[in-house]
Every structure is written in C-alpha cells, then in structure tokens.
Write a protein that holds these residues in place. Structure first.
Motif, mmCIF file in Angstrom:
data_model
loop_
_atom_site.group_PDB
_atom_site.id
_atom_site.type_symbol
_atom_site.label_atom_id
_atom_site.label_comp_id
_atom_site.label_asym_id
_atom_site.label_seq_id
_atom_site.Cartn_x
_atom_site.Cartn_y
_atom_site.Cartn_z
ATOM 1 N N CYS A 192 56.993 25.683 -59.020
ATOM 2 C CA CYS A 192 57.747 24.512 -58.562
ATOM 3 C C CYS A 192 58.123 24.643 -57.083
ATOM 4 O O CYS A 192 58.138 23.644 -56.350
ATOM 5 C CB CYS A 192 58.997 24.313 -59.409
ATOM 6 S SG CYS A 192 58.667 23.659 -61.073
ATOM 7 N N LEU A 237 56.187 14.063 -55.279
ATOM 8 C CA LEU A 237 57.121 15.163 -55.542
ATOM 9 C C LEU A 237 57.301 15.365 -57.035
ATOM 10 O O LEU A 237 57.231 16.503 -57.535
ATOM 11 C CB LEU A 237 58.463 14.880 -54.877
ATOM 12 C CG LEU A 237 59.596 15.881 -55.187
ATOM 13 C CD1 LEU A 237 59.252 17.264 -54.666
ATOM 14 C CD2 LEU A 237 60.921 15.393 -54.610
ATOM 15 N N ALA A 271 65.347 18.743 -51.469
ATOM 16 C CA ALA A 271 64.524 17.562 -51.747
ATOM 17 C C ALA A 271 65.393 16.342 -52.031
ATOM 18 O O ALA A 271 65.072 15.222 -51.618
ATOM 19 C CB ALA A 271 63.595 17.840 -52.921
ATOM 20 N N PRO A 310 65.648 13.987 -58.082
ATOM 21 C CA PRO A 310 64.392 13.722 -58.794
ATOM 22 C C PRO A 310 64.584 12.843 -60.030
ATOM 23 O O PRO A 310 63.722 12.019 -60.340
ATOM 24 C CB PRO A 310 63.916 15.137 -59.179
ATOM 25 C CG PRO A 310 64.476 16.017 -58.101
ATOM 26 C CD PRO A 310 65.817 15.423 -57.782
ATOM 27 N N ILE A 346 57.418 22.027 -53.936
ATOM 28 C CA ILE A 346 58.433 21.545 -52.999
ATOM 29 C C ILE A 346 58.049 21.902 -51.565
ATOM 30 O O ILE A 346 58.175 21.081 -50.646
ATOM 31 C CB ILE A 346 59.812 22.129 -53.357
ATOM 32 C CG1 ILE A 346 60.291 21.580 -54.705
ATOM 33 C CG2 ILE A 346 60.834 21.796 -52.263
ATOM 34 C CD1 ILE A 346 61.565 22.226 -55.223
ATOM 35 N N ASN A 347 57.551 23.114 -51.358
ATOM 36 C CA ASN A 347 57.125 23.511 -50.013
ATOM 37 C C ASN A 347 55.995 22.629 -49.506
ATOM 38 O O ASN A 347 55.991 22.223 -48.336
ATOM 39 C CB ASN A 347 56.665 24.974 -50.017
ATOM 40 C CG ASN A 347 57.744 25.922 -49.523
ATOM 41 O OD1 ASN A 347 58.492 25.594 -48.612
ATOM 42 N ND2 ASN A 347 57.826 27.085 -50.125
ATOM 43 N N LEU A 361 56.067 18.646 -59.319
ATOM 44 C CA LEU A 361 57.084 19.435 -60.024
ATOM 45 C C LEU A 361 56.784 19.500 -61.519
ATOM 46 O O LEU A 361 56.928 20.561 -62.146
ATOM 47 C CB LEU A 361 58.469 18.834 -59.804
ATOM 48 C CG LEU A 361 59.133 19.102 -58.441
ATOM 49 C CD1 LEU A 361 60.417 18.308 -58.320
ATOM 50 C CD2 LEU A 361 59.405 20.600 -58.257
ATOM 51 N N GLY A 407 65.668 24.446 -53.389
ATOM 52 C CA GLY A 407 64.649 23.446 -53.079
ATOM 53 C C GLY A 407 64.957 22.079 -53.660
ATOM 54 O O GLY A 407 64.718 21.044 -53.025
ATOM 55 N N LEU A 408 65.485 22.049 -54.873
ATOM 56 C CA LEU A 408 65.839 20.771 -55.496
ATOM 57 C C LEU A 408 66.974 20.091 -54.733
ATOM 58 O O LEU A 408 66.995 18.859 -54.585
ATOM 59 C CB LEU A 408 66.223 20.988 -56.961
ATOM 60 C CG LEU A 408 65.078 21.400 -57.890
ATOM 61 C CD1 LEU A 408 65.610 21.737 -59.279
ATOM 62 C CD2 LEU A 408 64.022 20.291 -57.981
ATOM 63 N N TRP A 454 55.360 19.565 -50.330
ATOM 64 C CA TRP A 454 55.925 18.242 -50.051
ATOM 65 C C TRP A 454 56.675 18.244 -48.716
ATOM 66 O O TRP A 454 56.514 17.344 -47.896
ATOM 67 C CB TRP A 454 56.855 17.864 -51.202
ATOM 68 C CG TRP A 454 57.386 16.466 -51.186
ATOM 69 C CD1 TRP A 454 56.707 15.314 -51.470
ATOM 70 C CD2 TRP A 454 58.741 16.067 -50.892
ATOM 71 N NE1 TRP A 454 57.541 14.226 -51.383
ATOM 72 C CE2 TRP A 454 58.796 14.661 -51.026
ATOM 73 C CE3 TRP A 454 59.894 16.765 -50.544
ATOM 74 C CZ2 TRP A 454 59.968 13.940 -50.822
ATOM 75 C CZ3 TRP A 454 61.073 16.054 -50.336
ATOM 76 C CH2 TRP A 454 61.096 14.654 -50.468
ATOM 77 N N ARG A 482 50.828 23.739 -53.562
ATOM 78 C CA ARG A 482 51.305 23.707 -52.183
ATOM 79 C C ARG A 482 50.300 22.993 -51.291
ATOM 80 O O ARG A 482 50.631 22.037 -50.585
ATOM 81 C CB ARG A 482 51.539 25.143 -51.690
ATOM 82 C CG ARG A 482 52.561 25.267 -50.551
ATOM 83 C CD ARG A 482 52.088 24.742 -49.214
ATOM 84 N NE ARG A 482 50.913 25.413 -48.701
ATOM 85 C CZ ARG A 482 50.172 24.934 -47.723
ATOM 86 N NH1 ARG A 482 50.431 23.751 -47.176
ATOM 87 N NH2 ARG A 482 49.108 25.594 -47.293
#
Length: 453
Positions: free
Chosen positions: A145, A90, A210, A218, A149-150, A94, A206-207, A152, A67
C-alpha cells in the motif's frame, strides 16, 4: 491538486531534491541494518540479513508496478486535467496492494521454502535469513500500500510529501532495528521485525498525507466517486495492461539481483557479506539518481497527458543533465570515501578486506548505471511497459550468460558480470527510444497504455 511548475532546470531540481533525500535515506536504512548486525561481529547474521533481504526484495518488488504504474498513470491523468480519475487511481491501487499483501501473508511459508531451495546460503546463514524473512512478511500489506501511495504522490509531483513519508518510515525502521537487535539481541529476525513495524507506521502516515492532498479521506473519495467509477472495468483493464509488463520487467531485474547475491553465497558467507556491504553503495547510487528518473516519470507523464511533444523532449534533456552530473559525483565520493564507509559498516577483518578489493566496481556503477536508471524513468512515465519488459528480460538473460562464462574467475567474474548488466540494460532500452520519441512526436497513442482487448 497543485498547479504543475514550468519545466526549467530550477523546477526539475526543486522537484527532485526531496526525492533525492528520501531515496538516499532508503539505502541508509539498509546500511544501518547491515551495521546494526555487522558490528556484533557475527558474519553469519550479516549474511543472513543479506540473503533474507534479497528474498524479500524479490517477493515484494515483484509488485513494484504499484509504484511505477501509478506514477505514469497519475501524471497522465493530471496532465489531461481529469481530477476524478486521479482520485480513483489512488483507491484502485490501495485496494490491489492490500489484497496482494494479505495473500502474501497467507502464503509466506511456501514462498519462503521455495526461495531457500533456490538460493544457496548454508545451514547457519539460512537459519538467520529465515527469521528475517518470516518477520518481514507481516509487513507485506502495508509495504504494498505504501508503494501505491508513493507512486500516486510522485505522479502528482508531490515530492515533499513523498519525502515526509519516506523519512517517517526510515526513522521508525532505524529505531526499531536498534531496539530489537542491540536491545533484545534478536539478530536478523530483529531487523525484519523492525522493518515490518516501520512499514505499518508508514502506511498510517501515508493515508494521512493522501487525505490532506485529496481534500478528503479515501472513504469519502469512494463515497463521492462510487464503486462504478473506482472499479470501472475499462480503467482496471488499462491498469492491469500497464502493470502486467511492469511486473514481468521487475521480476526479471529482481531475479538478476537475487542471482548476484547467490553468486556471492556460492563463494562463502564472508564473500556474501562483503558483496552485501558493497551493494549498499550501489543502492545509494540507484536511489539518489532515481530522484531525477522519478522526476522524469512525472514530467513525461504530464507531457503525454497534455499532448506536448516539446515538453516531452525537454524533460528528457533536463533530467539527463542532472543524472550525468550526479553519477560522476557519486563515483568520486565512493572511490575516495569507500574504505572508510566499509570500516564503519562491518568490524569483521575478512569481510572488510574482500569489500575493499572490489570497491572499484561499486564506484564505477553510478556512472555506468545512470543511463539505465534515467531510461527507466522515461519509459515508466510514458507507461511504455512493453519496452521495459523486453529490455529487462534481454539484459537479464545476457547477464546470466556472462556470469556463467566468468565463473572460473571467482568474485571478479561476479562483479564484472554485475557491472556489465547496467550497460546491457541501457543498451536494450536505448534501442526502443527512437520508436518512443517518434510516436510522441507524431502525438500517437502508446499501445502499452491501452486496455487489453
């Protein structure tokens, strides 16, 4: 990617308030965890959740660099206008988070055994904590993961998206906890299963988030950038150079919190439970004030990426104003409303009495801890991992010495040492601040952000 907002008080608050709401809901889940078990009247189960949560926090947040490192690096990449690197970061984070998470699942038994050998809790408390810890490990890949994401999202300043992710996870957590504990009577293990399930739901959310922000999934990013860029050796070396020091820093601070929990455990299950209730107040303060620290991370990272010393100094000043005001207000709220909150969390009379006796310390920490949280944000945004590492190690060692010296004073000594640890960390980070500001003013590169030789 969105255009960076001008650096004003209004823009700082606009960026910070979604983080504040999202972060405030994180300790709210901890409070619900404590209340769901605490209102059963089972002090051993509540103490088991406290001990188990300490162990999981120590293990999972050892990889909190996923993070923190991501926020600074992403903000700097966006500040320099390198959108391809923003997307590549990202995927790198991940991949690292998933790999570490699955390793933790495989190693959960030896890690758990080592943790319970080091932390005192008694047979009944350790049994409850063991059920909680075992359940939580199944959420490890998702949890790490989500860290990535957080980080990013915060680096991009997408705080509303980060809020959405946090709210989804917390609602799922609360619902699953109530179902497993009150519905199925699973106790501390039910709390662990609820949190693990919520982490997988948060990862799926989150995915999706993103994908919407990046404009492609991704998998599409990987196809467009290619393995050679995503796993570029120089970029990975820089990532690990920053994250190595952040990992040491995080482990040192997690050890400090684990030691605090163990100090309460030495004084009995009821004292451990009471200290855990008060720790929820500290968590609320940390997570709310982190809204301004996280905003500082993003703004400072972008200032460095854009090579702007003026924006760097202004970000510190504006974030500092909001942090000080927030710390004072939280201290007043805790002091005036703390007793009612304690009664809402637990029904055990002894736990309530001890928590009320030491409420003063929980109310004092928002003001005393504010400088350390803000300084964390400044140095994380600058990817100045060495300073963060040194400050955490020094303050933790100083805290341990103080805790040993104050042991004859029982739980008073435990709380005096813990409260002083925030002052020690702020002082240690503050000692590095003039050097950091000098380098930024001279527009010199940060050594900590360079790849390892």
């Amino acid at each position: 990617m969105q255009k960076t907002q001008p650096l004003t008080r209004a823009s700082i608050f606009a960026q910070a308030w979604p983080i504040m709401l999202g972060q405030a809901s994180v300790p709210l889940v901890g409070i619900v965890d404590a209340a769901v078990v605490g209102r059963t009247g089972d002090a051993a189960a509540l103490a088991g959740v406290a001990l188990g949560a300490t162990i999981i926090s120590m293990v999972f947040w050892s990889f909190g660099f996923l993070r923190m490192g991501m926020t600074g690096l992403t903000a700097q990449a966006e500040g320099s206008g390198d959108e391809r690197e923003v997307a590549a970061l990202l995927l790198r984070s991940l991949a690292i988070g998933a790999a570490i998470g699955f390793v933790l699942v495989l190693l959960q038994w030896p890690i758990g055994e080592l943790a319970f050998a080091l932390l005192a809790g008694g047979e009944e408390v350790s049994r409850e904590a063991g059920g909680y810890v075992g359940a939580r490990f199944f959420g490890a890949p998702a949890a790490l993961c989500v860290f990535a994401i957080n980080g990013w999202l915060l680096g991009l300043g997408r705080t509303r998206a980060a809020l959405l992710l946090q709210v989804v996870m917390n609602i799922a957590n609360i619902a699953l906890d109530i179902g497993f504990v009150w519905g199925l009577g699973m106790g501390a293990r039910g709390v662990g299963l609820g949190t693990a399930g919520a982490e997988w739901i948060a990862l799926a959310t989150g995915l999706v988030v993103a994908t919407q922000i990046a404009g492609r999934s991704p998998f599409a990013i990987f196809r467009d950038l290619g393995a050679s860029m995503v796993f570029d050796r120089a970029a990975l070396a820089r990532l690990f150079a920053v994250n190595r020091d952040l990992m040491i820093r995080t482990i040192a601070l997690l050890f400090l919190f684990a030691w605090f929990a163990n100090a309460g455990a030495r004084l009995g299950a009821v004292t451990l439970a009471a200290n855990h209730v008060l720790l929820q107040f500290v968590s609320v303060a940390a997570f709310v004030l982190d809204a301004f620290a996280f905003t500082a991370e993003s703004r400072i990272g972008k200032a460095i990426g854009a090579n702007s010393p003026q924006q760097f100094r202004r970000a510190i000043r504006l974030a500092g104003e909001f942090s000080l005001l927030g710390g004072v207000l939280l201290s007043l709220v805790f002091w005036l409303g703390g007793s009612a909150a304690i009664h809402a969390i637990t029904t055990d009379p002894e736990t309530r009495a001890i928590a009320r006796d030491f409420l003063f310390f929980a109310a004092l920490i928002p003001v005393l801890g504010m400088p350390s949280w803000l300084l964390d944000g400044i140095f994380i945004g600058a990817t100045a991992g060495r300073a963060l590492r040194n400050a955490a190690v020094i303050s933790t060692l100083s805290y341990l010495a103080l805790d040993f010296a104050l042991r004859p004073h029982g739980n008073w000594g435990v709380w005096i040492a813990f409260t002083a640890s925030y002052i020690l960390r702020a002082a240690a980070l503050g000692a590095h601040l003039p050097s950091l500001m000098h380098r930024i003013s001279k527009r010199a590169p940060l050594a900590e952000a360079k790849p390892a030789e």
